[in-house]
Design a protein around this motif. Sequence first.
Motif, PDB file in Angstrom:
ATOM      1  N   PRO A 277      -6.897 -11.395   6.924  1.00 19.59           N
ATOM      2  CA  PRO A 277      -6.523 -11.063   8.305  1.00 19.59           C
ATOM      3  C   PRO A 277      -7.726 -10.875   9.219  1.00 19.59           C
ATOM      4  O   PRO A 277      -7.636 -11.117  10.421  1.00 19.59           O
ATOM      5  CB  PRO A 277      -5.748  -9.756   8.182  1.00 19.59           C
ATOM      6  CG  PRO A 277      -5.638  -9.438   6.764  1.00 19.59           C
ATOM      7  CD  PRO A 277      -6.438 -10.405   5.991  1.00 19.59           C
TER       8      PRO A 277
ATOM      9  N   ILE B 174      -5.643  -2.684   7.662  1.00 16.30           N
ATOM     10  CA  ILE B 174      -6.596  -3.682   8.138  1.00 16.30           C
ATOM     11  C   ILE B 174      -7.350  -3.070   9.311  1.00 16.30           C
ATOM     12  O   ILE B 174      -6.750  -2.482  10.216  1.00 16.30           O
ATOM     13  CB  ILE B 174      -5.873  -4.972   8.581  1.00 16.30           C
ATOM     14  CG1 ILE B 174      -5.009  -5.514   7.431  1.00 16.30           C
ATOM     15  CG2 ILE B 174      -6.867  -6.011   9.050  1.00 16.30           C
ATOM     16  CD1 ILE B 174      -5.764  -5.863   6.182  1.00 16.30           C
TER      17      ILE B 174
ATOM     18  N   THR C 299      -0.562  -1.093  -0.331  1.00 20.33           N
ATOM     19  CA  THR C 299      -0.613  -1.104   1.132  1.00 20.33           C
ATOM     20  C   THR C 299      -2.066  -0.926   1.540  1.00 20.33           C
ATOM     21  O   THR C 299      -2.725   0.004   1.106  1.00 20.33           O
ATOM     22  CB  THR C 299       0.232   0.026   1.730  1.00 20.33           C
ATOM     23  OG1 THR C 299      -0.242   1.267   1.238  1.00 20.33           O
ATOM     24  CG2 THR C 299       1.689  -0.135   1.376  1.00 20.33           C
TER      25      THR C 299
ATOM     26  N   ILE D 296      -8.055 -10.098  -0.049  1.00 21.75           N
ATOM     27  CA  ILE D 296      -6.869  -9.903   0.801  1.00 21.75           C
ATOM     28  C   ILE D 296      -7.283  -9.269   2.123  1.00 21.75           C
ATOM     29  O   ILE D 296      -6.750  -9.594   3.175  1.00 21.75           O
ATOM     30  CB  ILE D 296      -5.843  -9.015   0.075  1.00 21.75           C
ATOM     31  CG1 ILE D 296      -5.405  -9.672  -1.218  1.00 21.75           C
ATOM     32  CG2 ILE D 296      -4.679  -8.672   0.971  1.00 21.75           C
ATOM     33  CD1 ILE D 296      -4.189 -10.499  -1.179  1.00 21.75           C
ATOM     34  N   ASN D 297      -8.230  -8.358   2.082  1.00 25.87           N
ATOM     35  CA  ASN D 297      -8.694  -7.696   3.304  1.00 25.87           C
ATOM     36  C   ASN D 297      -9.404  -8.675   4.234  1.00 25.87           C
ATOM     37  O   ASN D 297      -9.344  -8.523   5.457  1.00 25.87           O
ATOM     38  CB  ASN D 297      -9.618  -6.540   2.938  1.00 25.87           C
ATOM     39  CG  ASN D 297      -9.880  -5.629   4.113  1.00 25.87           C
ATOM     40  OD1 ASN D 297      -9.121  -5.602   5.064  1.00 25.87           O
ATOM     41  ND2 ASN D 297     -10.961  -4.890   4.036  1.00 25.87           N
TER      42      ASN D 297
ATOM     43  N   ALA E 113      -1.521  -4.534   5.576  1.00 28.82           N
ATOM     44  CA  ALA E 113      -1.169  -5.647   4.692  1.00 28.82           C
ATOM     45  C   ALA E 113      -0.521  -5.080   3.435  1.00 28.82           C
ATOM     46  O   ALA E 113      -0.967  -4.071   2.886  1.00 28.82           O
ATOM     47  CB  ALA E 113      -2.406  -6.450   4.323  1.00 28.82           C
ATOM     48  N   TYR E 114       0.543  -5.717   2.998  1.00 31.56           N
ATOM     49  CA  TYR E 114       1.213  -5.373   1.750  1.00 31.56           C
ATOM     50  C   TYR E 114       0.984  -6.534   0.793  1.00 31.56           C
ATOM     51  O   TYR E 114       1.227  -7.678   1.152  1.00 31.56           O
ATOM     52  CB  TYR E 114       2.719  -5.207   1.952  1.00 31.56           C
ATOM     53  CG  TYR E 114       3.105  -4.073   2.863  1.00 31.56           C
ATOM     54  CD1 TYR E 114       3.231  -4.270   4.226  1.00 31.56           C
ATOM     55  CD2 TYR E 114       3.344  -2.809   2.364  1.00 31.56           C
ATOM     56  CE1 TYR E 114       3.575  -3.235   5.071  1.00 31.56           C
ATOM     57  CE2 TYR E 114       3.700  -1.780   3.193  1.00 31.56           C
ATOM     58  CZ  TYR E 114       3.819  -1.993   4.542  1.00 31.56           C
ATOM     59  OH  TYR E 114       4.160  -0.967   5.381  1.00 31.56           O
TER      60      TYR E 114
END
Length: 155
Positions: free
Chosen positions: A114, A70, A67, A110-111, A89-90
């Motif tokens: 978004p 953001i 987890t 991944i960060n 975000a998962y």
Amino acid sequence: MEVLIFTLIALAVVALMGLPMALKIVKQYEQGVLFRFGRLVGTRAPGLRVIVPFADVLHRVSLRIVTMPIQSQGIITRGNVSVDVSAVAYFRVVDAVKSVIAIENVGAAINQVPMASGPRRNCYTIHRPLQLRQPFCFPQTRPEFDTRAWQHPGT
């Protein structure tokens, strides 16, 4: 004879120093990705693994669900109202080899998704709810997976 004893002692010392470098522990929730001289050899399952020191590199990849909060983003809606949007975000790594070879830092990548797509995706029109004087909340999305898989089998 003295040379033979000295050689055996030297080999024993080198073997004892190299043994901790050759033994790697891959935890139950991880998968190891093994490289030999920079080339992919394959994956290693959880447990005690033996590698060749100075030739092999074992990257450990966590397969758990992560987890990640953001960072809050300020946006201006079509109604000229400033709104701060925050999210969580998962994610979970499915293919350990691709996560090591294709992406340098999975968490940072991944960060950034978004952060880059947030302002375009979160443009909501709140002009109408403000006219009606109704409380307005951004819709919350639910995880697309069942959280019962997180539980330990004994519970």
